[in-house]
Design an enzyme around this catalytic site. Sequence first.
Site, PDB file in Angstrom:
ATOM      1  N   SER A 173       0.848  -1.184   0.000  1.00  0.00           N
ATOM      2  CA  SER A 173       0.000   0.000   0.000  1.00  0.00           C
ATOM      3  C   SER A 173       0.885   1.235   0.000  1.00  0.00           C
ATOM      4  O   SER A 173       1.626   1.464  -0.947  1.00  0.00           O
ATOM      5  CB  SER A 173      -0.951  -0.037   1.210  1.00  0.00           C
ATOM      6  N   THR A 174       0.873   2.017   1.072  1.00  0.00           N
ATOM      7  CA  THR A 174       1.618   3.273   1.129  1.00  0.00           C
ATOM      8  C   THR A 174       3.106   3.045   0.888  1.00  0.00           C
ATOM      9  O   THR A 174       3.740   2.271   1.590  1.00  0.00           O
ATOM     10  CB  THR A 174       1.419   3.941   2.500  1.00  0.00           C
ATOM     11  N   HIS A 200      -2.794  -1.208  -3.143  1.00  0.00           N
ATOM     12  CA  HIS A 200      -3.947  -0.341  -2.901  1.00  0.00           C
ATOM     13  C   HIS A 200      -3.814   0.908  -3.769  1.00  0.00           C
ATOM     14  O   HIS A 200      -2.897   1.714  -3.569  1.00  0.00           O
ATOM     15  CB  HIS A 200      -4.014   0.067  -1.427  1.00  0.00           C
ATOM     16  N   MET A 294       0.006   1.057   5.101  1.00  0.00           N
ATOM     17  CA  MET A 294      -0.767   1.323   6.312  1.00  0.00           C
ATOM     18  C   MET A 294      -1.706   0.154   6.603  1.00  0.00           C
ATOM     19  O   MET A 294      -2.104  -0.580   5.714  1.00  0.00           O
ATOM     20  CB  MET A 294      -1.607   2.592   6.147  1.00  0.00           C
ATOM     21  N   ASP A 297      -3.901  -5.059   6.189  1.00  0.00           N
ATOM     22  CA  ASP A 297      -4.335  -5.910   5.091  1.00  0.00           C
ATOM     23  C   ASP A 297      -3.199  -6.863   4.735  1.00  0.00           C
ATOM     24  O   ASP A 297      -2.041  -6.456   4.610  1.00  0.00           O
ATOM     25  CB  ASP A 297      -4.718  -5.047   3.884  1.00  0.00           C
TER      26      ASP A 297
END
Length: 359
Positions: A173-174, A200, A294, A297
């Site tokens: 993600s991030t 994401h 973050m 998940d």
Amino acid sequence: MSLAAAPVRVLLCDDSATVRAALARVLEQEGGIRVVGRARDGREALALLDSLPEAERPEVVLLDLEMPVMDGMTALPLILRRHAPPAVIVASSLTQRGAAAAMAALRAGAVDYVPKPGAAGGGLADPAFRAELLAKIRGWARMRRPQVPAPGPGRAAWGLGGPAPRVVGIGCSTGGPQALSALVRRLGRGLPVPVLVVQHMPAGFTAMLADHLDRLGGPGCAEARDGEALRPGRLYLAPGDRHLLAEALPDGALVARLSDGPAENFCRPAVDPMLRSLAALCGGRVLAVILTGMGQDGLAGCRAVAAAGGTVLAQDEASSVVWGMPGAVARAGLARALLPPEALGEQIATMVAGRGAAA
């Protein structure tokens, strides 16, 4: 004040005075961030970088890409030529053109991007946008500061204890686009298994990310299509707003399935559904890799992979922009090793070739 406690210094560059003011409010109402300059175009941003005293120079520049006088793509390489250049996070519109510009900026040296939210989604006040923006600013500023190496397992040595993985599943993600790029460069061509990737990212941006990864000299990459065969030596990226799953045909061949199922961990695509489907199909012949991001998940999916006898690797804290997702897996005791992205790429290539782990 210690370096670790010093506020993160940020320069805002956007042609809209309203956007600059709104972003400044978002950042300055949070502890530990200080806006040291506001510019309405790239030329003003460069002038500020040259005029600010060293103690006030920004660690992070939030750079709009579409501006008059000097746009962000023109300003970006000039910013990066400065002594001790700041981390540049580009802001782009939620359009196909904006996604293409964001990926071009990453190739030109930007560390990350944030898609500008539309008014229908709450605009700059949208909580998800705020959380993503703050995490990226803090994470990239931390990466720019001197770090004390944290103790950890690092390069662990182990044997496979079974057959080589049949498939690899990667979640991030991030900070993920940069981590993925570093990892993919180490995989090389001719990987003997397919690789499924969940990042994401909004719809539209994933196609551009797939094109970006496809150019790096590793396995070929494209957005996954429903029903297509999952072939060795290819990366299949989950399209924005669709879960990516795997399904087995009667002859045992694996195919991709795209799902409009409910979001998990507030995300679609999410990592957990992908890893659960792989564990159900391939049992212990799954290698799961969790990169920077973050939240948590991927944790439930890694539990399924580990329970089926598969292997889990995760990115280490020092190299992660946000150690949420990999940290959750590490704290649960599921990760066999914590490594930076480059080493993870080498480890994947070694394991799928059936040679065990590097010492």
